[in-house]
Design an enzyme around this catalytic site. Structure first.
Site, mmCIF file in Angstrom:
data_model
loop_
_atom_site.group_PDB
_atom_site.id
_atom_site.type_symbol
_atom_site.label_atom_id
_atom_site.label_comp_id
_atom_site.label_asym_id
_atom_site.label_seq_id
_atom_site.Cartn_x
_atom_site.Cartn_y
_atom_site.Cartn_z
ATOM 1 C CD GLU A 1 -1.723 2.192 2.064
ATOM 2 O OE1 GLU A 1 -1.370 3.262 1.513
ATOM 3 O OE2 GLU A 1 -1.811 2.055 3.284
ATOM 4 C CB CYS B 1 -0.924 6.826 2.132
ATOM 5 S SG CYS B 1 -2.201 5.960 3.074
#
Length: 699
Positions: free
Chosen positions: A268, A307
């Site tokens: 990720e 993120c």
């Protein structure tokens, strides 16, 4: 300043060398020393496999789920201590809420999901059932069992609590032990929460280990030539997850052992996420204010260190000036500084190095974009970076704005002419975790969603109806997948059941119905059935046997039944009541009974009327009407105990369990006309009376 400890092989460990000193993001004072020297990493991995794995696999999903629930409650009791420690990261209270209570909330979600979606068994049987032979004596279905290795979770610095908990919840529920390696910049926060978890006694020994390593020690984990390289000892039964930069993720994912052993790897990575303002939105509309608020929130929450933060702001060219003015006005109202001071809304970056990297990235972006807003200079002390808003006037002719990420309070405005342009601009990010679409027109939303979907892991559509209760662009939800294609890593986390099954092996199981029933503990049509003189609804939960069957008496469906049900329900559909109309029907030969009347009549056949152990109807699943029931047809029901699951006891509640019953309704020709599963709550009894053989589930 204390050394941050690791928990490995059943004991807390502090390194004996000179570790990495981590500083307070606001004051610059030393906060912790990260030192993992002296840890035998291969031994830690083997300890997880040999000690944590068997202990977890001995528990059922429900037992693991209850442990997660107890753990979540305990962590909530200690949350203020975590908030206090988190201040040193430069986060505001609101920032830390996402990390701390957001992470604990994920534990609660998976605790509930574990009891609702999984059986009270140490394995999971998927609902699909594939007939593989004509007579039904050979079937197939999918069985999911825990991997027999360990999961190594390599986490980023920005979410020291949530990053640990969202991965641990899925891994623990799946029955696989976790090795948590937090980023050194905020490892002291992770250690504080992990210490409460480990010292609670709620977790089986070896199910959670904590590796606090300095940056100089990271090569011991994943460098192919490192003497104590942990990755070299991975096997196909292990799992690696990584959250962080795409470049580091690629290096880890291409480790020779990961490739050779086909180790499961979930990446990720940070991505250049977008938000798109629909061309229908004008400054006077609620959607315009929603758009501006969302951009500012994602620029400033966690000081942009997310993120999922919005990096590219896509605006119709006609509205660019209005958007710039609105963003500048709203950003100018926010105060940057020490979160301990009243009125401060934007905290610091994690450390001075991160500030330097972010400023360098801003300089790179300025090669293709101009600064349209920059907040007043940040305080000289502390790791502060003022919010910066840029504008790239030719995004389709630019490259850096689609490749360079400033991991701080920085976003770039990009104009577009058509929806196709907006989709292409967003796609230039080469894969993102999330994009948001703000529009009042569902047709515009639909076109953007279908165009953006191949390049994103999550899409949020905001308008005046969804915005008031929206969790926001930057908030992954445990019920939905978190991840994205391409640059975003190509992986998926969370996603409810999906997040758990990632840590399990799905095996196609083939055999006879009776054999599969014995293995899984769930009755399958075609397997052995038991009849008893006692009605199954007169039996307590403990007395019921999987495979126990009741054949009911029969009932002939009359015209009076159909007419009375139509009057009671208000369902006067022609096929039930109009003889002339039904003669022209391409589907029915003559008048038919209501499907829901057949269900009601079936219940009247199998339900025992007297008070007893059955407490309530809990639901109905997988209903199919196979063929019509005509006036004059006679129905009969076969009721079979399909599976059982005890419910966790609640204070003051009668001990009970959920029983799933397979229901088959037949006509006078013994042809099935309806099939479904009903769920009932059934009271438990301390000592079972039944002497019938129970299927023996796979241990």
């Amino acid at each position: 300043m204390e050394k941050t400890a690791s928990y490995v092989c059943g004991a807390w460990h502090q390194g004996s060398g000179s570790g990495q000193v981590v500083h307070h993001a606001i004051t610059g004072a030393p906060v912790a020393e990260i030192d993992g020297s002296g840890i035998d990493l291969p031994r830690v991995l083997q300890y997880a496999r040999a000690t944590g794995g068997p202990a977890l696999r001995a528990l059922t999903f429900h037992q693991r789920a209850l442990a997660l629930r107890s753990l979540a409650r305990l962590l909530m009791e200690h949350k203020e201590a975590f908030y206090e420690i988190s201040k040193a990261t430069g986060a505001t209270r609101a920032d830390s809420w996402i990390d701390i209570e957001g992470g604990i909330g994920t534990l609660f979600t998976y605790a509930s999901l574990g009891r609702r979606e999984f059986p009270d068994q140490p394995f999971h049987v998927e609902s699909d059932l594939a007939p593989l032979s004509r007579s039904g004596t050979f079937l197939g279905r999918h069985l999911c069992v825990p991997l027999q290795g360990a999961a190594l979770h390599l986490n980023a610095f920005n979410f020291p609590c949530w990053g640990m908990l969202e991965k641990f919840a899925c891994t623990f529920l799946a029955g696989v032990p976790s090795l948590i390696k937090p980023a050194p910049q905020t490892a002291y926060v992770t250690e504080a929460m992990a210490r409460v978890m480990i010292d609670s006694g709620l977790l089986p020994e070896g199910s959670l280990q904590l590796l606090c390593l300095s940056n100089t020690e990271v090569d011991r984990v994943c460098h192919p030539s490192g003497s104590g390289d942990l990755f070299q000892h991975l096997t196909a039964q292990d799992v690696v997850t990584f959250t962080g930069s795409a470049a580091t993720g690629l290096r880890l994912k291409s480790h020779p052992t990961v490739l050779q052993e086909n180790v499961r790897f979930n990446l990720e990575a940070d991505s250049l996420n977008s938000i798109v303002l629909g061309p229908d939105v004008t400054p006077t509309m609620p959607e315009f204010a929603i758009f501006v608020k969302e951009v500012v929130r994602e620029m400033t929450a966690k000081a942009g260190q997310k993120c999922t933060a919005i990096r590219r702001v896509l605006v119709p060219e006609a509205q660019m000036d209005a958007v710039v003015d609105a963003l500048k006005e709203r950003l100018s109202r926010l105060t940057l500084g020490d979160p301990e001071q009243e009125g401060v809304r934007i905290g610091a970056l994690v450390d001075a190095q991160q500030v330097a990297v972010t400023r360098a990235r801003i300089s790179e972006l300025q090669e293709e974009a101009e600064v349209v807003y920059q907040a007043p200079a940040a305080p000289q002390t502390g790791a502060f970076c003022e919010p910066v808003l840029l504008r790239c006037v030719q995004p389709l002719e630019s490259e850096k704005v689609h490749e360079v990420e400033a991991f701080g309070p920085v976003s770039t405005l990009m104009p577009f002419q058509t929806l196709e342009d907006a989709i292409e601009i967003a796609a230039r990010g080469k894969g993102s975790l999330v994009a948001t679409v703000v529009t009042a027109e569902d047709a515009i939303a639909g076109k953007l969603v279908l165009g953006l979907a191949p390049y994103h892991g999550r899409l949020l559509v905001l308008n005046r109806h969804s915005a008031p209760e929206s969790t926001g662009h930057g908030s992954p939800m445990p019920q939905l997948v978190h991840g994205g294609p391409g640059r975003a890593g190509g992986g998926q986390e969370l996603g409810g059941v999906r997040g758990v099954l990632f840590y399990m092996q799905r095996v196609a199981l083939q055999g006879a119905p009776e054999t599969l029933t014995r293995i899984t503990g769930e009755w399958i049509r075609g397997a052995e059935q038991h009849e008893d003189r006692i009605h199954p609804f007169r039996k307590y939960f403990d007395e019921l046997v999987v495979g126990e069957t009741l054949w009911t008496h029969r009932r002939t469906i009359t015209e009076a039944d159909v007419v009375n049900f139509a009057g009671l329900s208000g369902d006067w559909f022609y096929a039930h009541v109009d003889e002339l109309a039904v003669q022209e029907s391409p589907v029915f030969e003559k008048r038919v009974a209501h499907g829901y009347f057949i269900l009601s009549a079936a219940a009247g056949l199998f339900v025992h009327p007297a008070p007893g152990p059955v407490l309530a109807n809990y639901g109905l699943d997988h209903l199919r009407f196979i063929q019509p029931v005509y006036l004059g047809d006679t129905i009969q029901v076969r009721l079979t105990c399909k599976r059982k699951a005890p419910k966790p006891p609640r204070e003051g509640e009668v001990p009970q369990g959920v029983v799933a019953w397979d229901v088959e309704v037949f006509n006078q020709h013994q042809e099935p006309v309806a099939v479904y599963t009903i769920l009932t709550l059934v009271a438990q009894k301390p000592e079972p009376r039944s002497s019938l053989p129970q299927p023996e589930p796979l241990a």
